[in-house]
Design a protein around this motif. Sequence first.
Motif, mmCIF file in Angstrom:
data_model
loop_
_atom_site.group_PDB
_atom_site.id
_atom_site.type_symbol
_atom_site.label_atom_id
_atom_site.label_comp_id
_atom_site.label_asym_id
_atom_site.label_seq_id
_atom_site.Cartn_x
_atom_site.Cartn_y
_atom_site.Cartn_z
ATOM 1 N N VAL A 92 30.558 66.870 27.190
ATOM 2 C CA VAL A 92 31.072 65.976 28.570
ATOM 3 C C VAL A 92 29.961 65.927 29.283
ATOM 4 C CG1 VAL A 92 32.401 66.255 30.659
ATOM 5 C CG2 VAL A 92 33.472 66.761 28.433
ATOM 6 N N PHE A 93 29.117 66.797 29.515
ATOM 7 C CA PHE A 93 27.604 66.833 30.643
ATOM 8 C C PHE A 93 26.748 65.869 29.986
ATOM 9 C CE2 PHE A 93 24.606 67.875 33.649
ATOM 10 C CZ PHE A 93 23.419 67.834 32.738
ATOM 11 N N SER A 111 27.345 63.463 27.907
ATOM 12 C CA SER A 111 28.137 61.812 27.973
ATOM 13 C C SER A 111 27.938 61.402 29.663
ATOM 14 C CB SER A 111 29.486 61.933 27.731
ATOM 15 O OG SER A 111 30.262 60.625 27.871
ATOM 16 N N LEU A 112 28.292 62.326 30.490
ATOM 17 C CA LEU A 112 28.012 61.892 31.820
ATOM 18 C C LEU A 112 26.587 61.504 32.414
ATOM 19 C CD1 LEU A 112 30.647 64.180 33.637
ATOM 20 C CD2 LEU A 112 30.876 61.816 33.216
ATOM 21 N N SER A 113 25.874 62.254 31.755
ATOM 22 C CA SER A 113 24.378 62.136 31.973
ATOM 23 C C SER A 113 23.743 60.860 31.428
ATOM 24 C CB SER A 113 23.483 63.327 31.625
ATOM 25 O OG SER A 113 23.419 63.396 30.248
ATOM 26 N N THR A 114 24.241 60.553 30.426
ATOM 27 C CA THR A 114 23.637 59.136 29.683
ATOM 28 C C THR A 114 24.177 58.014 30.734
ATOM 29 O OG1 THR A 114 25.687 58.926 28.556
ATOM 30 C CG2 THR A 114 23.828 60.330 27.539
ATOM 31 N N PHE A 115 25.375 58.278 31.486
ATOM 32 C CA PHE A 115 25.860 57.183 32.433
ATOM 33 C C PHE A 115 25.368 56.975 33.749
ATOM 34 C CE2 PHE A 115 29.224 56.975 29.180
ATOM 35 C CZ PHE A 115 29.125 55.637 28.765
ATOM 36 N N ALA A 116 24.391 58.434 33.888
ATOM 37 C CA ALA A 116 23.796 58.504 35.274
ATOM 38 C C ALA A 116 22.387 57.834 35.288
ATOM 39 C CB ALA A 116 23.692 60.120 35.349
ATOM 40 N N GLN A 117 22.125 57.106 34.278
ATOM 41 C CA GLN A 117 20.840 56.256 34.677
ATOM 42 C C GLN A 117 21.187 55.138 35.243
ATOM 43 O OE1 GLN A 117 17.770 57.413 33.432
ATOM 44 N NE2 GLN A 117 17.040 55.586 34.550
ATOM 45 N N ILE A 118 20.507 55.126 36.232
ATOM 46 C CA ILE A 118 20.262 53.790 37.183
ATOM 47 C C ILE A 118 18.792 53.381 37.073
ATOM 48 C CG2 ILE A 118 20.631 52.508 39.458
ATOM 49 C CD1 ILE A 118 22.974 54.341 40.242
ATOM 50 N N HIS A 168 31.824 51.595 35.167
ATOM 51 C CA HIS A 168 32.091 52.667 36.230
ATOM 52 C C HIS A 168 32.658 51.874 37.375
ATOM 53 C CE1 HIS A 168 29.245 54.932 33.724
ATOM 54 N NE2 HIS A 168 29.623 55.840 34.336
ATOM 55 N N GLU A 169 33.459 52.702 38.167
ATOM 56 C CA GLU A 169 33.944 52.299 39.559
ATOM 57 C C GLU A 169 33.106 52.745 40.472
ATOM 58 O OE1 GLU A 169 36.240 49.881 39.310
ATOM 59 O OE2 GLU A 169 36.269 50.131 37.110
ATOM 60 N N VAL A 170 32.859 52.045 41.570
ATOM 61 C CA VAL A 170 32.013 52.482 42.596
ATOM 62 C C VAL A 170 32.545 52.686 44.011
ATOM 63 C CG1 VAL A 170 30.094 51.864 44.036
ATOM 64 C CG2 VAL A 170 30.208 50.866 41.833
ATOM 65 N N SER A 225 32.305 56.483 39.111
ATOM 66 C CA SER A 225 33.331 57.268 38.250
ATOM 67 C C SER A 225 33.584 56.428 37.178
ATOM 68 C CB SER A 225 34.102 57.758 39.196
ATOM 69 O OG SER A 225 34.843 56.605 39.785
ATOM 70 N N LYS A 226 33.991 57.084 36.109
ATOM 71 C CA LYS A 226 34.809 56.542 34.909
ATOM 72 C C LYS A 226 35.916 57.072 34.644
ATOM 73 C CE LYS A 226 33.573 55.142 30.231
ATOM 74 N NZ LYS A 226 32.254 55.054 29.168
ATOM 75 N N LYS A 227 36.974 56.299 34.365
ATOM 76 C CA LYS A 227 38.345 56.875 34.156
ATOM 77 C C LYS A 227 38.677 58.130 35.294
ATOM 78 C CE LYS A 227 38.111 55.421 29.559
ATOM 79 N NZ LYS A 227 38.213 55.597 27.986
ATOM 80 N N GLY A 228 38.374 57.711 36.420
ATOM 81 C CA GLY A 228 38.821 59.058 37.426
ATOM 82 C C GLY A 228 37.945 60.159 37.304
ATOM 83 N N THR A 229 37.010 60.194 36.535
ATOM 84 C CA THR A 229 35.916 61.418 36.463
ATOM 85 C C THR A 229 34.743 60.935 37.104
ATOM 86 O OG1 THR A 229 37.035 62.077 34.495
ATOM 87 C CG2 THR A 229 34.954 62.893 34.992
#
Length: 613
Positions: A10-11, A13-20, A49-51, A90-94
Amino acid sequence: MKQLFFLFSVFFSLSTFAQIDKVEPPFWWSDMHQENLQIMFYGKDISQHEVSAPKDVVIENVLKTENSNYIFVTIKTKDLPTGSYTFNFSKKGTKGFSKAYELKERREGSTIRKGFDASDAMYLIMPDRFANGNPDNDSNVNLTEKANRELPGGRHGGDLQGVINNLDYLEDLGVTALWSTPLLEDNDKAYSYHTYAQSDVYNIDPRYGSNEDYKKLAAEMHKRDMKLVMDYVTNHWGAEHWMIKDLPTYDWIHQFPGYANSNYRMSTQNDPNRSQIDWRYCVDGWFVSTMPDLNQSNPLVLNYLTQNAIWWIEYANLDGFRVDTYSFNDKDGIAKWTKAIMDEYPNFNIVGEVWMHDQAQISYWQKDSPIGAIQSYNSNLPSVMDFTLHDALMTVFDEENPGWDTGMIKVYENFVNDFLYADINNLLVFAGNHDTNRINGIYKSDLNKYKLVMTLVLTTHGIPQLYYGDEIGMVGNKEKLGDGDIRRDFPGGWIGDDNNAFTETGRNQDQEAYHAFTKKLLNYRKEKEVLHFGKLLQFLPENNVYVYFRYDENERVMVVINNNPEAQELELTRYAEGLDGITTGKEILSGSEISLDKTLKIEGKSSMVIELR
């Protein structure tokens, strides 16, 4: 163990999307006239993601395009104080990741900054060819083209520090405003020194220096009461621009599909009889194959360009823009862009490159133009470049046996059409620039002809612009030797140069002759309001001698230009309207006192600037 593996997954997966990868504008300011700010967030699949934002930040709109790597978030900045604001993704509420965004405090009086005007004399440089102040940045590991001073079309190493090092030279010359060709990153594989094919519009090309160096240049100029003018490009970017390589939308650029070259026929913009295909290939066609044409009719593009322009004004504390290829843009879009900037900075100035050979068509693009009004068009552009005067200056001083429409009458007729312009004092007048043959090349290094040219440019109405090196007699011929020949290195800007034309002792005899004349006239003009905003009274040329007056309620200056090889004697009764009863004056170029009661003798191929007493 399975639970630990799940948490790690999970961590990860989230960190891969954390790249801006990018946020643009990178920051903004509070208390701006423009109430909304559109922030572009860019990263791999970021649109999944939602902002959300803090409760005191109103999100007006979140726009996701067909490219999942972009999110455009519009917030209301009105009444938001300075500080850092955190956007959550966030993605799917997370909750996935966060990004802080800063609103900075504006400089005091930023909105009322005063742009360049007719009291200024503008000096145009190509920074790569002016002076190399920091040899360590001549090449950059992250950019393709490396320095090669032996190559006329290569990078030679001139930079921002080189400009800063020579500001005293410009101030002493009498220059009050500096226009530099673009400085933003250009990662073209070749000919990147001209920097019109930009690959990142929020960063100075590191081979010129840094963003901080650009701010330093502006600050150092302002200490000398000089103004900094940025060359801004709205029409196109370079093919190497990171957004061109990953387009936010298909219609971010004009596509045919893909590439089609412009026909360069700007007259199709206002031709009531045009065909749509001809108009489209002018406006939407690419300037060249390495410069994709931006679509200013796309609101995302237009807003991006508007915010970027305002960001640079605010960040670097700029005093003006020169806009490249202004009349190739979508004309409604570029009018909105210009208005947004002038609304933010009402006393700012913007001059547009409208390279046309008809005064009505040039006038069309100036704010409140009587010509544009015929088609209910107003560009909001305060200033345009006087290319028709330039056209005359390129030939007239070789025309010593004039006919009905040659010789000095060409200059006179240029000003006959002043009624076409909404603001004649806001025309940029010039003999040459980085795209034209050098005036000293055209006139084969004839100092007398150079003096005639510069007398006219520096004493007529409008904002005079000089091209670097003309004041020391630099030459060049683009038809024979290419653009690099009219963009030679300024002598003395590089360690080991044969002579240093930045200093009086370093200039050779010929260079000093050009320089001394230019310096005297520029510094005289600097203090003379009558030459800035005074009215123009001109007389029909006789025997190829052109006489005009600049005058206001307090002062009068008489200018005489003799385009003949032989001396001429003028009967002054003809010029009584301009002399206004005054019978004496001081000739500025020679320093001599002049009697103006009956006749005036002027030597061949010479000029006189007479301050009437």
